[in-house]
Design a protein around this motif. Structure first.
Motif, PDB file in Angstrom:
ATOM      1  N   HIS A 112       3.642  10.967   3.155  1.00  0.00           N
ATOM      2  CA  HIS A 112       2.762  10.051   2.880  1.00  0.00           C
ATOM      3  C   HIS A 112       3.749   8.419   3.612  1.00  0.00           C
ATOM      4  CE1 HIS A 112       2.068  12.381  -0.651  1.00  0.00           C
ATOM      5  NE2 HIS A 112       0.804  12.131  -0.316  1.00  0.00           N
ATOM      6  N   ARG A 113       3.029   7.654   3.501  1.00  0.00           N
ATOM      7  CA  ARG A 113       3.953   6.472   3.989  1.00  0.00           C
ATOM      8  C   ARG A 113       3.577   5.142   3.188  1.00  0.00           C
ATOM      9  NH1 ARG A 113       6.514   6.879   8.573  1.00  0.00           N
ATOM     10  NH2 ARG A 113       7.008   4.746   8.944  1.00  0.00           N
ATOM     11  N   ASP A 114       4.550   4.272   2.869  1.00  0.00           N
ATOM     12  CA  ASP A 114       4.173   3.117   2.119  1.00  0.00           C
ATOM     13  C   ASP A 114       4.286   1.969   3.067  1.00  0.00           C
ATOM     14  OD1 ASP A 114       4.254   4.888  -0.020  1.00  0.00           O
ATOM     15  OD2 ASP A 114       6.127   4.076  -1.019  1.00  0.00           O
ATOM     16  N   PHE A 163       0.748  -1.034   0.131  1.00  0.00           N
ATOM     17  CA  PHE A 163       0.000  -0.021   0.083  1.00  0.00           C
ATOM     18  C   PHE A 163       0.651   0.986   0.138  1.00  0.00           C
ATOM     19  CE2 PHE A 163      -3.160  -2.797   2.717  1.00  0.00           C
ATOM     20  CZ  PHE A 163      -3.585  -3.194   1.504  1.00  0.00           C
ATOM     21  N   ALA A 164       0.894   2.110  -0.923  1.00  0.00           N
ATOM     22  CA  ALA A 164       1.524   3.212  -1.246  1.00  0.00           C
ATOM     23  C   ALA A 164       0.965   4.649  -0.930  1.00  0.00           C
ATOM     24  CB  ALA A 164       2.179   3.175  -2.824  1.00  0.00           C
ATOM     25  N   LEU A 165       1.711   5.497  -0.661  1.00  0.00           N
ATOM     26  CA  LEU A 165       1.332   6.768  -0.341  1.00  0.00           C
ATOM     27  C   LEU A 165       0.143   7.168   0.262  1.00  0.00           C
ATOM     28  CD1 LEU A 165       2.085   7.160  -4.367  1.00  0.00           C
ATOM     29  CD2 LEU A 165       3.197   8.397  -2.580  1.00  0.00           C
ATOM     30  N   SER A 166      -0.069   6.687   1.463  1.00  0.00           N
ATOM     31  CA  SER A 166      -1.066   6.820   2.631  1.00  0.00           C
ATOM     32  C   SER A 166      -0.636   8.137   3.202  1.00  0.00           C
ATOM     33  CB  SER A 166      -0.984   5.693   3.416  1.00  0.00           C
ATOM     34  OG  SER A 166      -1.728   4.657   2.972  1.00  0.00           O
ATOM     35  N   VAL A 167      -1.690   9.120   3.233  1.00  0.00           N
ATOM     36  CA  VAL A 167      -1.142  10.480   3.894  1.00  0.00           C
ATOM     37  C   VAL A 167      -0.897  10.260   5.129  1.00  0.00           C
ATOM     38  CG1 VAL A 167      -2.180  11.900   2.118  1.00  0.00           C
ATOM     39  CG2 VAL A 167      -3.540  11.295   3.918  1.00  0.00           C
ATOM     40  N   ASP A 168       0.080  10.888   5.850  1.00  0.00           N
ATOM     41  CA  ASP A 168       0.340  10.657   7.329  1.00  0.00           C
ATOM     42  C   ASP A 168       0.379  12.135   7.944  1.00  0.00           C
ATOM     43  OD1 ASP A 168       2.498  12.241   6.679  1.00  0.00           O
ATOM     44  OD2 ASP A 168       3.990  10.749   7.011  1.00  0.00           O
ATOM     45  N   GLY A 169      -0.209  13.215   7.180  1.00  0.00           N
ATOM     46  CA  GLY A 169      -0.445  14.610   8.043  1.00  0.00           C
ATOM     47  C   GLY A 169       0.746  15.388   8.168  1.00  0.00           C
ATOM     48  N   HIS A 170       1.863  14.939   7.810  1.00  0.00           N
ATOM     49  CA  HIS A 170       3.251  15.820   7.955  1.00  0.00           C
ATOM     50  C   HIS A 170       3.247  16.828   6.456  1.00  0.00           C
ATOM     51  CE1 HIS A 170       7.261  16.740   9.209  1.00  0.00           C
ATOM     52  NE2 HIS A 170       7.575  17.072   8.000  1.00  0.00           N
ATOM     53  N   LYS A 217     -17.462  10.007   4.926  1.00  0.00           N
ATOM     54  CA  LYS A 217     -17.661  10.200   3.583  1.00  0.00           C
ATOM     55  C   LYS A 217     -18.851   9.414   2.870  1.00  0.00           C
ATOM     56  CE  LYS A 217     -13.574  12.610   3.205  1.00  0.00           C
ATOM     57  NZ  LYS A 217     -13.027  12.626   4.589  1.00  0.00           N
ATOM     58  N   GLY A 218     -19.604   8.905   3.954  1.00  0.00           N
ATOM     59  CA  GLY A 218     -20.556   8.201   3.677  1.00  0.00           C
ATOM     60  C   GLY A 218     -21.078   6.865   4.341  1.00  0.00           C
ATOM     61  N   SER A 219     -20.141   6.389   4.818  1.00  0.00           N
ATOM     62  CA  SER A 219     -19.980   5.098   5.776  1.00  0.00           C
ATOM     63  C   SER A 219     -19.521   5.162   7.089  1.00  0.00           C
ATOM     64  CB  SER A 219     -19.155   3.942   4.975  1.00  0.00           C
ATOM     65  OG  SER A 219     -18.111   4.408   4.551  1.00  0.00           O
ATOM     66  N   GLY A 220     -19.121   6.288   7.453  1.00  0.00           N
ATOM     67  CA  GLY A 220     -18.685   6.552   8.715  1.00  0.00           C
ATOM     68  C   GLY A 220     -17.610   7.673   8.817  1.00  0.00           C
ATOM     69  N   SER A 221     -16.658   7.888   9.748  1.00  0.00           N
ATOM     70  CA  SER A 221     -15.585   8.644   9.838  1.00  0.00           C
ATOM     71  C   SER A 221     -14.472   8.138   9.098  1.00  0.00           C
ATOM     72  CB  SER A 221     -15.188   9.076  11.030  1.00  0.00           C
ATOM     73  OG  SER A 221     -16.133   9.639  11.996  1.00  0.00           O
ATOM     74  N   ALA A 222     -13.837   8.721   8.043  1.00  0.00           N
ATOM     75  CA  ALA A 222     -12.648   8.368   7.479  1.00  0.00           C
ATOM     76  C   ALA A 222     -11.315   8.340   8.467  1.00  0.00           C
ATOM     77  CB  ALA A 222     -12.424   9.335   6.115  1.00  0.00           C
ATOM     78  N   MET A 223     -10.574   7.551   7.983  1.00  0.00           N
ATOM     79  CA  MET A 223      -9.376   7.360   8.753  1.00  0.00           C
ATOM     80  C   MET A 223      -8.433   8.551   8.681  1.00  0.00           C
ATOM     81  SD  MET A 223      -8.159   3.506   8.621  1.00  0.00           S
ATOM     82  CE  MET A 223      -8.124   3.285   6.710  1.00  0.00           C
ATOM     83  N   GLY A 224      -8.508   9.272   7.367  1.00  0.00           N
ATOM     84  CA  GLY A 224      -7.558  10.303   6.906  1.00  0.00           C
ATOM     85  C   GLY A 224      -6.179  10.148   7.310  1.00  0.00           C
TER      86      GLY A 224
END
Length: 299
Positions: free
Chosen positions: A282-284, A158-165, A196-203
């Motif tokens: 992001h984190r991979d 899983f690539a390029l998940s945003v990490d807030g930095h 986003k329609g099905s509960g709070s997103a993880m962000g």
């Protein structure tokens, strides 16, 4: 976040971000996935045995275009997206690809929602991949995906998940973090975690939750940072990104419109005048199932 919610998965936005995505990705995790896939195949004629790779939320195929030429052996790719038009773009652009050792790439497309994807789309997978996807999903989504991967005994990349930095930098490279930056970025993070329609997103919590969910199922997990570093050569992407942030902030804090506009204008002008650069974290993640008997596990 692209210029508007409707454009989140547009071909224009995905094309704009692809060069930055490919530069940012951690090459070592791709190498680890390649080694694991080669060792998972039987030792005799291993590179001739076709691997099945699933790309969740494939969009127009950027993740496949990055991975396929870097993985050895024959590959069967199952591309999954909810958008038929993007799937058509992906097939058209990816059909000429070959593997790292010149073997054919076979493509299959499935128009499915993500929930249906992990119910019906992962059968027979050796590796499940996704790029820039999980901030939009709920923790329940992530757990369901991890459980399905575990049941199917497949690895994940899983690539390029945003990490807030997120940081702006001055011309010397020193990070800037004004009161306005702190205020705006905290509001952006809150917006990312909205329903986003099905509960709070993880962000920005997506990397942590994915790691923990896979760990609980016995996966061997490796992670690496994969930040965008946006300078003058990436100005169109930075402009679109800031426009998207401004729209999100206006939704999150409508009473702060003047402060938002002032911050947006200052930061955009700094980027356009080449006085600022921008880092978006992001984190991979690469993880192998417990049944691997150590194949691909971290040292």
């Amino acid at each position: 976040m692209p210029p508007s919610a409707d454009a989140l998965f547009s071909d224009q936005w995905l094309t704009l971000r692809e060069p930055a995505d490919h530069r940012a990705r951690d090459a070592q995790l791709t190498h680890a996935a390649d080694r694991w896939l080669s060792r998972r195949a039987t030792p005799v004629r291993a590179l001739e045995i076709q691997r099945t790779l699933v790309d969740l939320g494939c969009g127009s195929g950027s993740n496949l275009r990055y991975l396929a030429p870097r993985l050895h052996g024959a590959q069967h790719w199952r591309l999954i997206d909810h958008d038929a038009e993007l799937l058509a773009h992906a097939r058209l652009r990816c059909e000429p690809l070959v593997s790292a050792d010149g073997q054919p790439i076979h493509l299959e497309t499935r128009e499915l929602s993500l929930v249906d994807a992990w119910k019906h789309g992962l059968q027979g997978a050796d590796l499940v991949t996704a790029s820039a996807l999980f901030d939009l999903l709920t923790t329940a989504d992530a757990d369901a995906l991890a459980e399905t991967c575990h049941i199917n005994n497949c690895a994940v990349l899983f690539a390029l998940s945003v990490d807030g930095h997120i940081r702006f930098h001055d011309a010397s490279g020193a990070p800037l973090f004004s009161d306005d930056d702190q205020f705006m970025l905290a509001a952006l993070e809150a917006h990312q975690r909205r329903d986003k329609g099905s509960g709070s997103a993880m962000g920005t919590q997506a990397p942590r939750h994915l790691r923990e969910s896979l760990h609980r199922r016995g996966y061997h997990v490796r992670e690496a940072t994969s930040p965008w570093r946006l300078g003058p050569e990436s100005l169109p992407l930075a402009e679109a990104l800031l426009a998207g942030w401004r729209s999100a902030l206006d939704e999150q804090l409508p009473q702060q419109s003047r402060r938002i506009e002032r911050w947006h204008t200052q930061r955009l002008e700094g980027l356009m005048r080449e006085q600022l650069t921008l880092t978006v974290g992001h984190r991979d993640l690469f993880a192998t199932p417990p049944e691997s008997d150590g194949v691909g596990a971290p040292a």
